[in-house]
Write a protein that holds these residues in place. Structure first.
Motif, PDB file in Angstrom:
ATOM      1  N   ARG A 182       0.837  -1.212   0.000  1.00 11.24           N
ATOM      2  CA  ARG A 182       0.000   0.000   0.000  1.00 11.24           C
ATOM      3  C   ARG A 182       0.867   1.257   0.000  1.00 11.24           C
ATOM      4  N   LYS A 183       0.334   2.309  -0.576  1.00 11.93           N
ATOM      5  CA  LYS A 183       1.166   3.486  -0.865  1.00 11.93           C
ATOM      6  C   LYS A 183       1.687   4.198   0.380  1.00 11.93           C
ATOM      7  N   ASP A 184       1.006   4.057   1.512  1.00  9.10           N
ATOM      8  CA  ASP A 184       1.468   4.767   2.710  1.00  9.10           C
ATOM      9  C   ASP A 184       2.623   4.070   3.422  1.00  9.10           C
ATOM     10  N   ARG A 185       2.954   2.855   3.016  1.00  6.31           N
ATOM     11  CA  ARG A 185       4.108   2.184   3.642  1.00  6.31           C
ATOM     12  C   ARG A 185       5.399   2.779   3.078  1.00  6.31           C
ATOM     13  N   ASP A 186       6.414   2.840   3.948  1.00  9.31           N
ATOM     14  CA  ASP A 186       7.665   3.486   3.567  1.00  9.31           C
ATOM     15  C   ASP A 186       8.701   2.426   3.205  1.00  9.31           C
ATOM     16  N   PHE A 187       8.848   2.130   1.938  1.00 12.22           N
ATOM     17  CA  PHE A 187       9.869   1.189   1.476  1.00 12.22           C
ATOM     18  C   PHE A 187      10.122   1.430  -0.009  1.00 12.22           C
TER      19      PHE A 187
END
Ligand code: SF4
Length: 172
Positions: A77-82
């Motif tokens: 999902r776009k809000d995860r930071d990777f």
């Protein structure tokens, strides 16, 4: 969303997009748990059940993990930071064929996050499969994901080229 500062090479992308594919269902049976350990250094190779219960090694990968969706349960999902990366169809087809020709894998499991629109993402996957079938003459197994909302024409085109179509919500 995290972006890489330099352009990753194909093997770095494979590490990221192979790990990103681990949550897609591929009927990985518990009897093959020990075999999965054998492939541990290749995060993108998964054992699956082949004909007559044999073990086949699937090259399991995402075309892209740069998803514009934000489904709470999903690792992409776009809000995860990777790091977010994409394979071009040519790059992924070439990479898969290298592993196949070295006899390290027996088949392909292809999925993707939704990068751009659903149909744009599905078109990239379809191009990868077309290159494998028509440019490289690959006749082996392909397990292929249909993204929710994909145009019927793209589903039909894929169905002519792959062995198994997987639609989220189905059991395969
Ligand atoms: S659209 Fe698909 S890949 Fe993107 S966040 Fe939702 S479930 Fe994950």
């Amino acid at each position: 969303m995290t972006y890489l500062l330099r352009k990753p090479d194909s093997s770095e992308k494979l590490k990221i997009l192979g790990e990103g594919a681990q949550f897609d269902v591929c009927g990985f049976p518990s009897i093959f748990t020990r075999k999965k350990k054998k492939f541990e250094r290749f995060k993108f190779i998964y054992p699956a059940v082949g004909q007559k219960g044999s073990c086949v090694r699937l090259f399991k990968v995402l075309q892209s993990n740069a998803c514009e969706g934000n489904c709470f349960y999903c690792a992409n999902r776009k809000d995860r930071d990777f790091p977010r990366v994409n394979f071009s169809p040519h790059e992924l087809a070439r990479l898969f064929i290298q592993y196949y020709e070295k006899k390290l894998v027996d088949g392909l499991f292809l999925s993707s996050a939704i990068c751009g629109s659903t149909n744009q993402s599905e078109e990239k996957m379809l191009q990868t499969v077309q290159l494998l079938r028509y440019k490289y003459g690959y006749r082996g197994y392909i397990h292929y994901k249909i993204l929710p909302g994909t145009a019927e024409s793209l589903v039909e085109a894929a169905a002519k080229l792959v062995d198994t179509l997987y639609k989220p919500g189905s059991t395969r």
